[in-house]
Design an enzyme around this catalytic site. Structure first.
Site, PDB file in Angstrom:
ATOM      1  N   GLY A  73      -8.097   4.945   4.229  1.00 49.45           N
ATOM      2  CA  GLY A  73      -7.300   4.908   3.014  1.00 49.45           C
ATOM      3  C   GLY A  73      -6.065   5.769   3.150  1.00 49.45           C
ATOM      4  O   GLY A  73      -6.077   6.814   3.815  1.00 49.45           O
ATOM      5  N   THR A  74      -4.987   5.336   2.511  1.00 54.35           N
ATOM      6  CA  THR A  74      -3.722   6.068   2.560  1.00 54.35           C
ATOM      7  C   THR A  74      -2.778   5.460   1.547  1.00 54.35           C
ATOM      8  O   THR A  74      -3.073   4.413   0.956  1.00 54.35           O
ATOM      9  CB  THR A  74      -3.104   5.999   3.972  1.00 54.35           C
ATOM     10  OG1 THR A  74      -2.009   6.887   4.052  1.00 54.35           O
ATOM     11  CG2 THR A  74      -2.640   4.599   4.288  1.00 54.35           C
ATOM     12  N   THR A  75      -1.641   6.082   1.339  1.00 49.57           N
ATOM     13  CA  THR A  75      -0.562   5.493   0.550  1.00 49.57           C
ATOM     14  C   THR A  75       0.770   5.861   1.196  1.00 49.57           C
ATOM     15  O   THR A  75       1.080   7.042   1.358  1.00 49.57           O
ATOM     16  CB  THR A  75      -0.560   5.993  -0.909  1.00 49.57           C
ATOM     17  OG1 THR A  75      -1.848   5.794  -1.484  1.00 49.57           O
ATOM     18  CG2 THR A  75       0.464   5.222  -1.720  1.00 49.57           C
TER      19      THR A  75
END
Length: 284
Positions: A73-75
């Site tokens: 997960g990341t943004t």
């Protein structure tokens, strides 16, 4: 004379015997160490491509031959505006609910004129984007000019497409300013996609980032407005997405290179925006 030769022969024989005993004692290992292999253990598969062909889909039942599924997960986001390109990223490395680090550098400085972002597998993105940096520098040495953003993104795309189906996990943006062409932003991923666009957000928190980015984006913005938009978009994604967090880093790509504008802890941003009434349920 014969007796002297016999004594010399016996002396040499005794010395050789002592040398052999010492040599044997040197190489003898304790029982617990004797069982340890003296070379690296290698995977059992003799055909890596055949193994990888089914490794991520599973060829048997879930108990004996499960598919390999990596949770990540990341943004990250990037957008073009009148003053160049803004790149904003978080810094949390996670695998499902496990947070491995809060200080990962997700904006990779490919050259003094090119930036790349990382989403997916951290090792894949770091290795191949650093390799892309080497290729870009070789291009500059051979051609006496900077490589264009389009050409750099195409190099990375060709590498990832060549490894399609082998388990790479990459979703990256390549941002740069090309002489005579202006700012350019490309998205590339490990499925073989390569797209040019005005704004992108990549990662598990991207739906939340897009909500803020789409609402506030316009092409004509000052640098301060653009940086604030990128910063707020990443913050609101970290507020809703458990796999994103840590710190928000903002970069500005301009004609003569890129600058790192800021790096803010999301907790400090939370209280800042809460005090301004920008968070649901908060009051000024």
């Amino acid at each position: 004379m014969a007796l002297a030769l016999a004594n010399v022969s016996n002396a040499f024989g005794q010395e050789a015997s002592r040398h052999n005993r010492r040599k044997k004692a040197d190489i003898e290992l304790p029982m617990e160490l004797a069982e340890v292999p003296m070379n690296f253990m290698l995977p059992g598969s003799q055909m890596p491509d055949e193994f990888l062909a089914g490794a991520f889909s599973g060829k048997g039942d879930s108990e004996h031959d499960p598919a390999l599924k990596f949770l990540h997960g990341t943004t990250t986001l990037g957008f073009v505006f009148s003053g160049g390109i803004i790149i904003a990223v978080d810094s949390r490395a996670s695998m499902g609910s496990y947070v491995g680090s809060q200080t990962v550098k997700k904006c990779i400085e490919i050259t003094p004129y090119l930036l790349g972002t990382m989403a997916g597998g951290a090792a894949d993105c770091m290795f191949w984007e650093r390799h892309l940096g080497r290729l870009c520098r070789l291009y500059e040495l051979r051609n006496k000019e900077r490589i264009t953003t389009a050409a750099a993104s195409k190099l990375l795309h060709n590498i990832m497409y060549g490894y399609k189906g082998y388990g790479l996990s990459m979703g990256t943006m390549i941002a740069g300013w090309d002489k005579g062409l202006g700012p350019n932003l490309y998205y590339c991923d490990s499925e073989g996609t390569r797209v040019k666009g005005q704004k992108f957000s990549v990662g598990s928190g991207s739906p939340y980032a897009y909500g803020v980015l789409d609402q506030g984006y316009k092409f004509e913005m000052t640098l301060e407005e653009a940086c604030d938009l990128g910063r707020r978009s990443i913050y609101h994604a970290t507020f809703r997405d458990a796999m994103s967090g840590g710190r928000v880093s903002v970069y500005h790509v301009r004609e003569d290179g890129w600058d790192k504008i800021s790096m803010d802890d999301v907790e400090q941003l939370h209280w800042k925006y809460a005090a301004a009434g920008e968070i649901a349920g908060s009051t000024k």
